[in-house]
Design a protein around this motif. Structure first.
Motif, PDB file in Angstrom:
ATOM      1  N   TYR A 317       0.823  -1.205   0.000  1.00 35.47           N
ATOM      2  CA  TYR A 317       0.000   0.000   0.000  1.00 35.47           C
ATOM      3  C   TYR A 317       0.857   1.255   0.000  1.00 35.47           C
ATOM      4  O   TYR A 317       1.940   1.292   0.599  1.00 35.47           O
ATOM      5  CB  TYR A 317      -0.895   0.035   1.246  1.00 35.47           C
ATOM      6  CG  TYR A 317      -2.264  -0.582   1.054  1.00 35.47           C
ATOM      7  CD1 TYR A 317      -3.377   0.208   0.825  1.00 35.47           C
ATOM      8  CD2 TYR A 317      -2.436  -1.968   1.113  1.00 35.47           C
ATOM      9  CE1 TYR A 317      -4.645  -0.352   0.659  1.00 35.47           C
ATOM     10  CE2 TYR A 317      -3.700  -2.539   0.955  1.00 35.47           C
ATOM     11  CZ  TYR A 317      -4.787  -1.722   0.724  1.00 35.47           C
ATOM     12  OH  TYR A 317      -6.033  -2.280   0.555  1.00 35.47           O
ATOM     13  N   HIS A 319      -0.139   5.413   0.727  1.00 34.24           N
ATOM     14  CA  HIS A 319      -1.132   6.428   1.057  1.00 34.24           C
ATOM     15  C   HIS A 319      -0.471   7.800   1.054  1.00 34.24           C
ATOM     16  O   HIS A 319       0.697   7.935   1.467  1.00 34.24           O
ATOM     17  CB  HIS A 319      -1.721   6.199   2.457  1.00 34.24           C
ATOM     18  CG  HIS A 319      -2.789   5.148   2.525  1.00 34.24           C
ATOM     19  ND1 HIS A 319      -2.554   3.831   2.223  1.00 34.24           N
ATOM     20  CD2 HIS A 319      -4.106   5.231   2.892  1.00 34.24           C
ATOM     21  CE1 HIS A 319      -3.684   3.134   2.402  1.00 34.24           C
ATOM     22  NE2 HIS A 319      -4.639   3.971   2.806  1.00 34.24           N
ATOM     23  N   VAL A 330      -4.602   6.694  -2.822  1.00 29.95           N
ATOM     24  CA  VAL A 330      -4.264   5.353  -2.329  1.00 29.95           C
ATOM     25  C   VAL A 330      -3.879   4.515  -3.540  1.00 29.95           C
ATOM     26  O   VAL A 330      -4.615   4.468  -4.532  1.00 29.95           O
ATOM     27  CB  VAL A 330      -5.431   4.686  -1.586  1.00 29.95           C
ATOM     28  CG1 VAL A 330      -5.074   3.241  -1.233  1.00 29.95           C
ATOM     29  CG2 VAL A 330      -5.804   5.457  -0.334  1.00 29.95           C
ATOM     30  N   ALA A 332      -2.503   0.506  -4.314  1.00 28.60           N
ATOM     31  CA  ALA A 332      -2.348  -0.771  -3.617  1.00 28.60           C
ATOM     32  C   ALA A 332      -2.259  -1.915  -4.608  1.00 28.60           C
ATOM     33  O   ALA A 332      -2.796  -1.844  -5.727  1.00 28.60           O
ATOM     34  CB  ALA A 332      -3.518  -1.006  -2.663  1.00 28.60           C
ATOM     35  N   VAL A 357      -9.850   0.496  -0.143  1.00 30.14           N
ATOM     36  CA  VAL A 357      -9.500   1.805   0.419  1.00 30.14           C
ATOM     37  C   VAL A 357     -10.047   1.947   1.826  1.00 30.14           C
ATOM     38  O   VAL A 357      -9.537   2.734   2.627  1.00 30.14           O
ATOM     39  CB  VAL A 357     -10.030   2.930  -0.492  1.00 30.14           C
ATOM     40  CG1 VAL A 357      -9.970   4.285   0.183  1.00 30.14           C
ATOM     41  CG2 VAL A 357      -9.234   2.957  -1.786  1.00 30.14           C
ATOM     42  N   GLY A 358     -11.093   1.190   2.156  1.00 27.95           N
ATOM     43  CA  GLY A 358     -11.735   1.333   3.450  1.00 27.95           C
ATOM     44  C   GLY A 358     -12.834   2.368   3.421  1.00 27.95           C
ATOM     45  O   GLY A 358     -13.202   2.902   2.365  1.00 27.95           O
ATOM     46  N   ALA A 390      -7.805  -6.735   3.363  1.00 27.67           N
ATOM     47  CA  ALA A 390      -7.572  -5.342   2.996  1.00 27.67           C
ATOM     48  C   ALA A 390      -7.635  -4.427   4.209  1.00 27.67           C
ATOM     49  O   ALA A 390      -6.811  -3.503   4.355  1.00 27.67           O
ATOM     50  CB  ALA A 390      -8.606  -4.909   1.951  1.00 27.67           C
ATOM     51  N   CYS A 391      -8.580  -4.657   5.105  1.00 33.34           N
ATOM     52  CA  CYS A 391      -8.742  -3.796   6.285  1.00 33.34           C
ATOM     53  C   CYS A 391      -7.502  -3.851   7.172  1.00 33.34           C
ATOM     54  O   CYS A 391      -7.080  -2.829   7.729  1.00 33.34           O
ATOM     55  CB  CYS A 391      -9.982  -4.207   7.065  1.00 33.34           C
ATOM     56  SG  CYS A 391     -10.399  -3.111   8.440  1.00 33.34           S
ATOM     57  N   TYR A 394      -4.977  -1.454   5.209  1.00 30.89           N
ATOM     58  CA  TYR A 394      -5.263  -0.021   5.099  1.00 30.89           C
ATOM     59  C   TYR A 394      -5.395   0.645   6.466  1.00 30.89           C
ATOM     60  O   TYR A 394      -5.082   1.829   6.613  1.00 30.89           O
ATOM     61  CB  TYR A 394      -6.462   0.271   4.192  1.00 30.89           C
ATOM     62  CG  TYR A 394      -7.838  -0.194   4.605  1.00 30.89           C
ATOM     63  CD1 TYR A 394      -8.495   0.299   5.731  1.00 30.89           C
ATOM     64  CD2 TYR A 394      -8.551  -1.093   3.802  1.00 30.89           C
ATOM     65  CE1 TYR A 394      -9.773  -0.095   6.074  1.00 30.89           C
ATOM     66  CE2 TYR A 394      -9.831  -1.498   4.124  1.00 30.89           C
ATOM     67  CZ  TYR A 394     -10.434  -0.999   5.264  1.00 30.89           C
ATOM     68  OH  TYR A 394     -11.706  -1.393   5.587  1.00 30.89           O
ATOM     69  N   GLU A 395      -5.806  -0.090   7.498  1.00 34.90           N
ATOM     70  CA  GLU A 395      -5.875   0.529   8.814  1.00 34.90           C
ATOM     71  C   GLU A 395      -4.487   0.740   9.420  1.00 34.90           C
ATOM     72  O   GLU A 395      -4.241   1.734  10.112  1.00 34.90           O
ATOM     73  CB  GLU A 395      -6.751  -0.304   9.747  1.00 34.90           C
ATOM     74  CG  GLU A 395      -8.237  -0.127   9.495  1.00 34.90           C
ATOM     75  CD  GLU A 395      -8.675   1.319   9.669  1.00 34.90           C
ATOM     76  OE1 GLU A 395      -9.010   1.705  10.802  1.00 34.90           O
ATOM     77  OE2 GLU A 395      -8.666   2.077   8.668  1.00 34.90           O
ATOM     78  N   GLN A 397      -1.946   1.445   7.594  1.00 37.99           N
ATOM     79  CA  GLN A 397      -1.503   2.608   6.836  1.00 37.99           C
ATOM     80  C   GLN A 397      -2.092   3.912   7.398  1.00 37.99           C
ATOM     81  O   GLN A 397      -1.408   4.938   7.464  1.00 37.99           O
ATOM     82  CB  GLN A 397      -1.913   2.456   5.368  1.00 37.99           C
ATOM     83  CG  GLN A 397      -1.082   1.460   4.580  1.00 37.99           C
ATOM     84  CD  GLN A 397       0.295   2.001   4.238  1.00 37.99           C
ATOM     85  OE1 GLN A 397       1.286   1.661   4.890  1.00 37.99           O
ATOM     86  NE2 GLN A 397       0.358   2.871   3.247  1.00 37.99           N
TER      87      GLN A 397
END
Length: 805
Positions: A317, A319, A330, A332, A357-358, A390-391, A394-395, A397
Motif C-alpha cells: 500500500y 497512502h 491510495v 495498492a 481503500v476502506g 484489505a482492512c 489499510y488501517e 496505513q
C-alpha cells in the motif's frame, strides 16, 4: 450493550406500525430466545454427524500425501479384498462425463485424475460396514506418484517456466489475467494517482502479510446419503447452500435435480467453510454404487483438508495526505493465494479490490487485486470475504499516515471518513447511512478498563496476565497499548449476481388456534435465522405460534448463508410472503364478515394477537373464525436491488447492494520480554440499521470480533513453502481463542435504517471481523513500538528477533 438512537434517518414510514403498533409477543425488535438454543447447550441437538440408518455403510476418502504429483498408477485390489468392503471407486469409476464441479468455475475434480494439485486432495473413496474397516481398506489402496515442482507464491506461479496448474482453462476470467496461473484479476482505477502523489505532503508505504485462517467450525463435515427406490438419492447434509450443492451434485451423478433430494442436517458452524462441496458427491456415489445408505464423518485432521480456508495475502500500500490531514491518494496491490482450485476466489478478489481503500473519501485510487492458482490448500469463502485482508493493511496505513501528519489517529480517520452520499472508488454512491465518524466517536468515548487490574489486595490473578494460567509472567515487564480501527463490508452477493431467496408461508387453524408455517431452504448454521423468521411471521401475521419447517430442496432456493445476506434476503422473502398471506386472509375476512363489519372495507387492517384489528386497535374478528377450515399458502421469490459487474479494466460499477460498518478499540497488555500478549478489551460500535433481535445482534458482533482476535494473535495454517504440505492440521497446533483468551467485549449498537432494506436492517455478522484484527495489531504496536506488519503476531515478533515484516 448500549442500543443507540435511530438518528435522523429514522425508520421507513411504511414499517412504523410494524415496530410500534404490533402487540404480538416475540415479534421484530424483541430478544426472543433461539428454539435450538437449549438443545445445543445441553448436548441434545442432533447434528449431521449424529444421523444413523440401520443398514448403513461408512464411507472413507483416500487423500494425496503430496501437494503436486503425476498419478502414475492406482491399484485397489488389496482394498477390495478386505472383509466388509462393499465398494472402492476412483476417477475412472465415475458414472458420467461430468467429473468436475465448482462454485463459479468447474475446475475441481470429484476424484483426482492425472495429477494431484494439493496436499490432501481426494483420490479414491471406499464403502465398508464399519468406519475402521473403511479406513484400513483406504490405506491399502496403492497409488504411484511422480512428484512435480510445487508452486507456492506469485514468483513461482508466474515465472516464464512455471508449470500451469490448469492447462485447459477456458473460463470467462482467463481473458482478464496476464498469466494462466492467475485465477482472477480486478483493478479499481479512479482519478489520477500520479498527479495526486505530487500534491501530497506526506506519503507512507507498507507491505503486509496476512496468514491463512481456518473456519474452525465446531462440527466437522458429515452427511448421510440414502438411495431411493426411484433410482434417486436422498442426501442429509450440513451445508450453507442446499441448491448450490444440488446444482453441482446432480450432473456428476447423472440424475435430474428432482431425483437428488436434499435436506439440511444439523450444522455445527460454517463461516464460509461449507459453501463448497466436501463429501456430498462421494457419499451419493457410494450409495448409488452399493444400494445402501452411506454415512461419512470427517475427523478433525480430515476436516482441515476437506474445506477451503481464508486466503493468505500479501498487500502493498501507498497512502498520501496533505498537511491538514486530507487523503490525496491510495495505491495498492493485493495478491491473494487461491490455492489449487477456484472456489470463491473471483468474488473474494472483487471484494478485496472494491473495498480496498476502506470507509474513507479518496478521489484518486489505483488498486490491483488478484488471486493465484498454487499448490497450496484451496481457499475460498470465510467471514469477511476479502475485506478482512484489505482492512488489516489499510488501517495500519492510516495509523502510519496520521503519525506522519502529526494528528490523533482517531481524529485523522474521522476527518477522512465517508458518510451518506460519499462516492466509492468504484464510482458507486453510498445511498444509505454511513456513520463512520460517529462509530469512531462512540467507541473512543467508552470507558477504558482499569490498568494493571491484577494488582489487588488478594494478590495476583494469573488469568489477568499475559500467558494466563501458564503463569509465565508476573507483570514486571507488562506494557499497555490501545489501538483503533474501522472497516467497511458489503452485504449480499455482488457484481450482478442474481441474489434472491424464496419463502413459502402457510396460515391455518390448528387446535382452534391460528398457526403460521414458514418454509425456506435457508441453511441455519448457527446465525439464528430460524429465530428471526418466526419473529417476522409473528409481526406480519399477528400469530403467536409459528412453525419453521426443516430446510430442504422441496422449496425454492434461499441462496447461501454467507455475505451477511440471510436476514436481508431470506428475511425479506419471508416478510414478502407473509404480507401476501395477510392480504389474502384479510380479503377472506372481508368476504366472510363484510355485512357485519363495515371496517373490513377500510384500509389499515392489521393482524395482531390472533385477531383482525383496525390500526386504531379495534378488534373485529378472531383469525380462527376468519380462516375456519381453510388454509392460505403462498410461495414467492424476493430480490433486493440489482447490482452490476465491475468494469474489468477500471473497476467502475454499482457492484454492491449495501454496506455495513464497525469500529473497534482494542486494549492489550504485552510482556515485551517474553513476547506474550493478553487482549484485555475489544470494544465495538456498529450500525445495524435495525436490531431485529438485539440479543442475537450482540452475539453476532461478539462472535465476529473473536474470530478477528484469533487471526491477530494466534490462528494460522502453516504451509511448508518447499513442499506445500500443511504442517499443523489439528487443534493441538492450530490455535483458536478459548474463553480464557476472550476479552471483555462491550458493544454499542447504532440503528440508522437503510430505507432500501426490509425493516431498515443492515447485515451484521461480518463487519466486526474486519476491524477487530487491525485494532489489536494497532494496540500491540502502541505497546511495543514495533512495526508488526503480519498476522498473526507471534512471541518471536515481539522480543526483538523478528519484527514480522
Amino acid at each position: 450493550m448500549t442500543m443507540g438512537s435511530r438518528g435522523t434517518a429514522g425508520l421507513p414510514a411504511n414499517i412504523t406500525h410494524l415496530t410500534q403498533g404490533a402487540r404480538t409477543r416475540g415479534g421484530i425488535g424483541e430478544s426472543t430466545l433461539r428454539p435450538d438454543g437449549t438443545l445445543k447447550v445441553t448436548g441434545e441437538f442432533a447434528y449431521s454427524s449424529d444421523m444413523w440408518h440401520e443398514d448403513m455403510l461408512w464411507g472413507q476418502i483416500l487423500r494425496s500425501p503430496v501437494a503436486h504429483a503425476e498419478i502414475v498408477s492406482i491399484d485397489t485390489a488389496e482394498a477390495l479384498a478386505v472383509p466388509g468392503v462393499y465398494a472402492v471407486m476412483t476417477y475412472d469409476d465415475l458414472p458420467t462425463d461430468v467429473r468436475h464441479y465448482g462454485l463459479e468455475i468447474q475446475d475441481t475434480p470429484v476424484l483426482a485424475h492425472g495429477r494431484v494439485r494439493h496436499h490432501g486432495e481426494p483420490v479414491a473413496i471406499v464403502a465398508a460396514d464399519h468406519p475402521e474397516t473403511a479406513r484400513r481398506a483406504a490405506a491399502r489402496i496403492r497409488v504411484g506418484y511422480r512428484e512435480l515442482p510445487v508452486i507456492t507464491d506469485e514468483a513461482s506461479a508466474t515465472a516464464p517456466d512455471a508449470v500451469l496448474l490448469h492447462e485447459d482453462r477456458t473460463d470467462h476470467h482467463a481473458a482478464h489475467v496476464p498469466h494462466p496461473n492467475i485465477l482472477h484479476r480486478q483493478p479499481i482505477v479512479r482519478g489520477d494517482v500520479a498527479e495526486a502523489r505530487r500534491r501530497a505532503d506526506f506519503v507512507v508505504e507498507g507491505e503486509y502479510v496476512f496468514g491463512m485462517q481456518d473456519q474452525a467450525f465446531l462440527g466437522p463435515e458429515s452427511g448421510l446419503a440414502v438411495p431411493a427406490e426411484d433410482g434417486g438419492v436422498d442426501l442429509y447434509i450440513a451445508t450453507q447452500w442446499l441448491h448450490s450443492d444440488l446444482r453441482q451434485i446432480a450432473p456428476v451423478l447423472g440424475l435430474p435435480p428432482e431425483k437428488v433430494r436434499m435436506t439440511l442436517a444439523g450444522v455445527g458452524g460454517a463461516f464460509g467453510g461449507r459453501e463448497d462441496l466436501s463429501m456430498q458427491i462421494h457419499a451419493c456415489l457410494l450409495a448409488l454404487r452399493t444400494g445402501k445408505p452411506i454415512k461419512i464423518v470427517y475427523n478433525r485432521f480430515e476436516s482441515f483438508f476437506g474445506h477451503v480456508h481464508r486466503h493468505p495475502a500479501t498487500l502493498r500500500y501507498e497512502h498520501g495526505a496533505t498537511r491538514d490531514g486530507r487523503l490525496t491518494h491510495v495505491k495498492a496491490r493485493i495478491v491473494l493465494d487461491g490455492g489449487a482450485y477456484a472456489s470463491a476466489s473471483p468474488a473474494v478478489v472483487g471484494n478485496a479490490s472494491s473495498l480496498g481503500v476502506g470507509p474513507y473519501v479518496v478521489d484518486d485510487v489505483d488498486i490491483e487485486a488478484l488471486a493465484l492458482y498454487t499448490n497450496n490448500p484451496p481457499c475460498g469463502a470465510m467471514r469477511g470475504f476479502g475485506a478482512v485482508q484489505a482492512c488489516f493493511a489499510y488501517e495500519a496505513q492510516m495509523d502510519r499516515l496520521a503519525d506522519a501528519v502529526g494528528m490523533d489517529r482517531v481524529e485523522f480517520r474521522q476527518l477522512n471518513a465517508m458518510s451518506q452520499g460519499s462516492v466509492m472508488p468504484t464510482g458507486q454512491v453510498v445511498d444509505s447511512p454511513a456513520p463512520v465518524a460517529e462509530l469512531l466517536r462512540r467507541v473512543k468515548a467508552m470507558p477504558l478498563p482499569p490498568e494493571r487490574q491484577w494488582e489487588s489486595s488478594e494478590g495476583v490473578d494469573v488469568r489477568q496476565l499475559p500467558g494466563g494460567l501458564s503463569n509465565t509472567t508476573h507483570g514486571e515487564g507488562v506494557v499497555r497499548g490501545i489501538g483503533y480501527a474501522v472497516g467497511i463490508k458489503n452485504v449480499g452477493f455482488s457484481e450482478g449476481f442474481d441474489d434472491y431467496s424464496t419463502a413459502r408461508v402457510r396460515m391455518e387453524v390448528v387446535g382452534g388456534e391460528p398457526v403460521a408455517t414458514v418454509h425456506t431452504a435457508m441453511a441455519e448454521v448457527g446465525q439464528g435465522g430460524v429465530t428471526v423468521h418466526a419473529q417476522i411471521a409473528r409481526t406480519e401475521l399477528g400469530v403467536t405460534r409459528v412453525t419453521i419447517q426443516p430446510a430442504d430442496t422441496r422449496v425454492g432456493s434461499a441462496g447461501s448463508t454467507s455475505a451477511s445476506r440471510q436476514t436481508y434476503v431470506t428475511g425479506g422473502a419471508v416478510k414478502h410472503a407473509c404480507e401476501l398471506v395477510r392480504e389474502r386472509v384479510l380479503e377472506l375476512g372481508r368476504r366472510k364478515f363484510g355485512p357485519y363489519h363495515p371496517a373490513w372495507a377500510t384500509a389499515g387492517l392489521l393482524l395482531e394477537g390472533g385477531k383482525v384489528v383496525t390500526d386504531a386497535g379495534e378488534a373485529l374478528a378472531d383469525l380462527a373464525d376468519v380462516l375456519g377450515d381453510e388454509a392460505v399458502e403462498i410461495e414467492r421469490e424476493w430480490r433486493h436491488r440489482p447490482t452490476e459487474p465491475f468494469d474489468p479494466r477500471t473497476g467502475q460499477g454499482r457492484g454492491h447492494v449495501q454496506y455495513s460498518f464497525a469500529a473497534h478499540r482494542a486494549v492489550v497488555e504485552v510482556d515485551t520480554e517474553l513476547g506474550l500478549v493478553k487482549v484485555i478489551e475489544l470494544a465495538c460500535a456498529q450500525d445495524v440499521g435495525k436490531a431485529l433481535n438485539p440479543l442475537s445482534v450482540i452475539g453476532q458482533i461478539q462472535g465476529g470480533t473473536t474470530q478477528g482476535l484469533g487471526i491477530a494473535v494466534m490462528e494460522e495454517i502453516v504451509v511448508d513453502p518447499r513442499t506445500a504440505k500443511v504442517r499443523n492440521p489439528s487443534f493441538t497446533d492450530y490455535l483458536i481463542p478459548t474463553i480464557l483468551d476472550t476479552p471483555t467485549m462491550p458493544v454499542d449498537v447504532l440503528e440508522l435504517a437503510d430505507d432500501h432494506a426490509p425493516y431498515g436492517l443492515r447485515g451484521i455478522g461480518e463487519a466486526p471481523t474486519l476491524s477487530s484484527t487491525p485494532a489489536v495489531l494497532a494496540a500491540i504496536r502502541d505497546a511495543t513500538g514495533l512495526e508488526l506488519n503480519r498476522t498473526p503476531v507471534r512471541p518471536e515478533h515481539l522480543t526483538g528477533t523478528d519484527t514480522g515484516t
